[in-house]
Design a protein around this motif. Structure first.
Motif: not given
Length: 753
Positions: A22-23, A92-93, A35-39, A29-33
């Motif tokens: 997911e990272s 996050l970026e 979505e990553l936070e959810k993982t 740029g395939q998922i949002t921050a």
């Protein structure tokens, strides 16, 4: 009475490496921050629940990280260099720009340096602190946030973080100020953090101070004491939260007296790697203080010997009251895989000897409870001889003589012979070994492993990739070529899979750094070579060009250090067994016309004892000879290279020279070429290739940047001894950025000539 239990940290990459995948999607740029936070939240929740189900008394929070806990601490305390803030990216970026660099519309910055985390294969980001840095508690309080997150799930945790002493001691200072100049600000920030945690309902806060197991000077001791006298006083004045000090990877002999007198509510000591921990406790342990006794090994995957550790616990109980003892992991379980339940292909006879993170939770509970049935089963397990020695291997070891470790003629004679034979230009250009492992390359390996393609199809694909790789390197103008390593999944697993004595797992992944995960093989029994492992590929590559193609091998110490080693024989014997196997391969490569052979020792420093007094007698006195054993029998015209990365080598530079390689390439770009001073001071005789750019970042270095680095190198390295190469292998990079970077590398060397 069952004792309480504690865990220092839990794995965080996800049972199926979800965080890695997911990272990487986020980077592209395939998922949002969000979505990553959810993982991340799902991974944290899984770990907390597993520990709660196992009945762990003290469950940590804040042990999760998207990249690294030292980096998290830098962000928590506001120690972020201005050049990263100036990018004006999202939080996050910005975090990821610091950890692996950034090149885009917002700017162009390199990542901060990485170093090995004490004596593990984990890498941490080295914080950078300037004279302008202001240490203060960040508004985005990850520690408080994750405590509340666990609390909302009905799980009471102990917020844990890197302590101020370790953070400030390991940081890099760019100005005139040093650690002590920032200690007051750090104390104020951490006291404020403890207050907010107490108000949120936290009963404990843990400060991890692994730097205390290193050699601690008087000034460092004074810094540590000053920090915690002030910090404990401030926390006590504003909160009822209890304070734990956690140490691991060794013992705290230099500061035990100070630790005991500071008034901590709990002290964590490592009884697995801490040779003097029991002796220290015998000298006196503070009353009304919990001892978090690290008795279950957090770094290796073998079952705990209950009988042996129970005897140790019995000794501890003579000096610490039973109600004050908590059974703990020796260090974070970050360094072992999730669970043996994911190993469907290993037989039960093998798996019963292993305890990964989830199994170690069970062991903690059984041991702390004195579970009679579990103790009896454990005793049976350790009463049976697990493996039998291999006569051929034992005979070869017994016949080793001093001359087997000495290469002749001496270095200066060999250097002249090789220069005359190879006729390479000044500043010869090369790479470290691997080229990008594309989806197609990985798919070809996977298909062959599954049996969906034939061996002929697998070989034909790899030969096509090798031919393309050689052609690309010739087009770019590199001087010494590599075959690209398309047949290799990992620089240790590839060799281990072709050696007797190794076994392999399906899903025993551990984090090496950031999104980099490794699956260390397991040394099960005596090691020897089955048959030639790399000769076919190297010979094919050499036939594609008139230029020299390096044979590529991994050295015995790195193979050992990046495996889960046996615990029934010494590390020295295991290293020598592996060295004899790799020596067979070296001599076969030479016999088949390979003129340069690179034997990587990327992990040489990894098991170097943390105390300088132990360096030689416990490690270097067998690790350096193990490398020499591999190459001592080659001809003088065969050039031996080695490669080392992401560790501090300055203080063992003379020992590295004693490896008697002909050329050594180092990671250097992230460390701002600091190793050059050590090379010059030591009158380093070996030819060197300090890496000119960081391959762990997607950014492409300019010709000017590389040439500037080379010009700095020439101030410390003789021009006849300087090689030009990247920091490390190119396996994780993309084709386009690799080609551009290498083109700039070759051009910089051409201009310098």
């Amino acid at each position: 009475m069952a004792l309480k239990t504690s865990v220092i940290g839990f794995p965080r990459i996800g049972k199926n490496r979800e965080l890695k995948f997911e990272s990487e999607k986020f980077f592209k740029g395939q998922i949002t921050a969000e979505e990553l936070e959810k993982t991340g939240a799902e991974i944290r929740s899984y770990g907390w629940k597993k520990q709660a189900e196992a009945g762990i008394s003290f469950i940590p929070s804040n042990d999760f990280s998207f990249y690294d806990n030292m980096l998290d601490t830098a962000f928590l305390l506001g120690a972020i260099p201005e050049r990263y803030k100036a990018l004006s990216l999202s939080p996050l970026e910005t975090y990821f720009a610091v950890s692996h660099g950034y090149q885009g519309e917002a700017g162009d910055v390199k990542a901060l340096p990485m170093k090995k985390w004490f004596n593990t294969n984990y890498h941490y980001i080295v914080p950078e602190i300037s004279d302008e840095t202001k240490i203060a508690l960040s508004e985005k309080n990850k520690v408080l946030s994750e405590f509340n997150e666990a609390k909302s799930q009905g799980i009471k945790t102990v917020p844990s973080l890197i302590g101020a002493y370790t953070f400030l001691t390991l940081a890099n200072y760019t100005g005139s100020k040093k650690a002590g100049d920032f200690s007051e600000e750090a104390v104020n920030a951490l006291a404020l953090l403890a207050k907010s945690l107490g108000e949120a309902g936290a009963e404990w806060i843990t400060f991890a101070e692994p730097a205390l197991v290193l050699d601690v000077s008087d000034s460092q001791k004074a810094l540590f004491t000053s920090i915690y006298k002030k910090l404990i006083s401030k926390i006590r004045a504003q909160s009822k939260i209890k304070i734990a000090l956690q140490t691991y990877f060794g013992d705290v002999r230099d500061v035990y007296e100070e630790i005991s007198s500071l008034g901590f509510d709990a002290i964590g000591l490592d009884f697995v790697e801490g040779k003097k921990s029991l002796e220290l406790v015998k000298s006196g342990f503070p009353k009304n203080t919990l001892l978090l006794a690290g008795l279950v090994n957090g770094k290796n995957i073998w079952r705990t010997n209950f009988e042996k550790q129970a005897a140790l616990l019995a000794e501890i109980k003579k000096y610490v009251s039973e109600e004050n003892i908590v059974i703990s992991s020796s260090c974070s379980l970050l360094h072992v895989p999730y669970t043996t339940q994911a190993e469907e292909k290993l037989s039960c006879d093998i798996k019963k000897h292993f305890a990964f993170a989830e199994e170690k939770l069970v062991e903690l509970g059984q041991f702390a409870a004195g579970d009679e049935k579990a103790f009896e089963e454990n005793k049976k397990l350790f009463s049976i001889e697990r493996v039998y020695r291999t006569p051929g291997v034992q005979k070869a070891l017994s016949e080793l003589k001093e001359q087997d470790f000495v290469r002749k003629p001496n270095f200066e004679v060999r250097e002249k012979i090789q220069h005359e034979a190879f006729k390479l230009p000044l500043f010869p250009t090369t790479t470290i070994g691997s080229f990008p492992q594309t989806k197609e390359v990985r798919a070809n390996r996977a298909a062959y492993k599954k049996g969906s393609i034939s061996k002929d199809q697998y070989v034909a694909f790899n030969q096509k990739k090798i031919a393309e790789c050689i052609a690309l390197q010739e087009k770019l103008g590199l001087d010494v070529l590599v075959h690209g390593e398309f047949e290799r999944n990992d620089m240790v697993e590839y060799f281990g899979s072709q050696l007797y004595g190794y076994i392999f797992t399906q899903n025993a992944w551990v984090q090496s750094y950031g999104t980099r995960c490794v699956k260390p093989p397991v040394i099960w029994s005596d090691v020897s070579r089955r048959e030639p492992m790399t000769v076919e590929w190297s010979v094919f590559a050499q036939k594609q060009t008139k230029k020299i193609v390096k044979g590529m091998l991994t050295g015995p110490v790195t193979i050992l250090n990046w495996s889960f080693p046996r615990e029934d024989i010494s590390l020295k014997e295991q290293a020598q067994q592996i060295a004899l196997a790799i020596r067979d391969e070296v001599l076969d490569l030479e016999k088949n016309g390979i003129k340069i052979i690179q034997i990587d020792e990327a992990a040489l420093r990894e098991k170097l004892p943390l105390r300088r007094s132990d360096w030689h007698k416990e490690y270097l006195d067998w690790a350096i000879p193990a490398f020499r054993l591999v190459h001592a029998k080659v001809k003088p015209e065969t050039q031996i290279h080695t490669h080392m990365c992401y560790s501090e080598f300055n203080d063992i530079i003379r020992d590295i020279d004693a490896m008697d390689a002909d050329v050594i390439t180092f990671e250097a770009s992230r460390a701002d070429l600091k190793i050059l001073d050590a090379l010059k001071e030591a009158n380093f005789r070996t030819e060197v290739g300090p890496g000119v750019y960081d391959i762990h970042s997607a950014r492409v270095p300019s010709v000017e940047e590389i040439r500037s680095a080379l010009e700095k190198m020439l101030e410390k390295v003789q021009k006849e001894k300087l090689w030009v190469n990247p920091d490390c292998g190119l396996k994780t990079r993309g084709d386009e950025e690799t080609e551009k970077s290498l083109a700039n590398l070759v051009e910089a060397a051409r201009q310098l000539r």
